[in-house]
Design a protein around this motif. Structure first.
Motif, short mmCIF file in Angstrom:
data_model
loop_
_atom_site.label_atom_id
_atom_site.label_comp_id
_atom_site.label_asym_id
_atom_site.label_seq_id
_atom_site.Cartn_x
_atom_site.Cartn_y
_atom_site.Cartn_z
N ASN A 173 33.86 37.94 38.85
CA ASN A 173 33.44 37.31 37.60
C ASN A 173 33.26 38.33 36.47
N GLU A 174 32.81 39.54 36.83
CA GLU A 174 32.67 40.60 35.81
C GLU A 174 34.02 40.92 35.20
N ILE A 175 35.04 41.05 36.03
CA ILE A 175 36.38 41.37 35.51
C ILE A 175 36.90 40.22 34.65
N THR A 209 44.07 44.57 32.56
CA THR A 209 45.09 45.61 32.79
C THR A 209 45.67 45.42 34.20
N ALA A 210 46.70 46.19 34.49
CA ALA A 210 47.29 46.15 35.84
C ALA A 210 46.23 46.55 36.87
N ALA A 246 44.95 44.46 40.09
CA ALA A 246 44.93 45.04 41.44
C ALA A 246 43.53 44.94 42.05
N GLN A 247 42.52 45.19 41.19
CA GLN A 247 41.14 45.14 41.68
C GLN A 247 40.76 43.72 42.11
N ILE A 248 41.17 42.73 41.33
CA ILE A 248 40.87 41.33 41.69
C ILE A 248 41.52 41.01 43.04
#
Lengths: 167, 102
Positions: free
Chosen positions: A49-51, A58-59, A63-65
């Motif tokens: 949710n923060e992202i 960004t890419a 990737a982090q999600i």
């Protein structure tokens, strides 16, 4: 009759054995693994949710999600596996008689874990924690061990049921 | 072994209640890879095991599970090669029943 005949033959000339091998009954059961797995799911939803609040991703964010979702999935499986082991191996008739809600509770945890895996929904994960905490409470009570509630000293700072092991 | 049939005595509860501990099982050589078929195979750690076939993967490895929650898991058993398969159960004889597994 056939069984008795084979049994007799087996005593005179033993037939080969095949093993329906079981786990060693180590008697080590603890719901804390499932509780921490749910906490991890809650934390992962918070991080996703923060992202999501960023204006553009960004890419690296994508990737982090992807990593966070994958971990949420994995921890959902841990919750289900750990509860199933206690439910299937530790819970017996005396516990079922004393805590008649156990079957429904275990089943609702399976459904709740699936829901929490399928969605990015904090309320689904918090609801799952509530159920797993109740399961933990019953588990410790069945061993005549008192429990207490405390907020986990790390994110996502949710309330957990802990066993009071001090004598 | 008689006409390619073999007899084994089952030790353990992992197939219970379907095949209780101490049952006898009769096997024949493997004919097909039908899911849920009961097979006996040679395991490098556990010796001769009786388990249910779950799947044959694209690398031709056989994967198994027990019928009881007490059973060792599919991961513990690991992938089994076709050469390790000893036979498939055609019927089982316990104290209380005779079951055909075709």
């Amino acid at each position: 009759m056939i069984y008795n005949l084979l049994n007799f033959i087996d005593k005179i000339k033993p037939v080969e054995k095949t093993s329906a091998h079981c786990d060693i009954p180590c008697k080590i059961y603890d719901p804390i693994t499932s509780q921490i797995a749910v906490l991890t799911m809650i934390r992962l939803v918070d991080l996703i949710n923060e992202i999501e609040t960023k204006e553009s991703l960004t890419a690296q964010d994508h990737a982090q999600i992807s990593r966070l979702v994958s971990q949420k999935e994995e921890h959902g499986h841990i919750v289900k596996d750990e509860i199933r082991i206690i439910w299937g191996d530790y819970i017996k008739q005396p516990q079922l008689e004393k805590y008649p809600e156990l079957h429904d509770l275990a089943h609702s945890i399976m459904l709740g874990a699936s829901k929490a895996k399928q969605n990015i929904d904090k309320s689904a994960t918090v609801d799952l924690l509530e159920k797993v905490n109740r399961f933990a409470e019953i588990f410790w009570d069945s061993k005549n061990i008192k429990t207490f509630k405390a907020v986990s000293p790390y994110p996502p700072e949710q309330e957990l049921i802990y066993p009071d092991l001090k004598k | 072994m008689l006409f390619d049939l073999s007899i084994y005595r089952v030790k353990g509860d992992s197939m219970s209640p379907y095949i209780p501990n101490n049952s006898f099982v009769i096997t024949k050589p493997l004919t097909n890879m039908k899911k849920n078929k009961l097979l006996i195979f040679d395991h490098k750690v556990y010796g001769k095991l009786i388990k249910s076939l779950i799947n044959v993967d694209s690398s031709n490895f056989f994967w198994f599970k027990g019928n009881s929650s007490k059973s060792i898991s599919m991961q513990d058993i690991g992938p089994i090669k076709k050469e390790q398969i000893i036979g498939e159960i055609i019927f089982s004889i316990s104290k209380s029943s005779i079951k055909f597994h075709l």
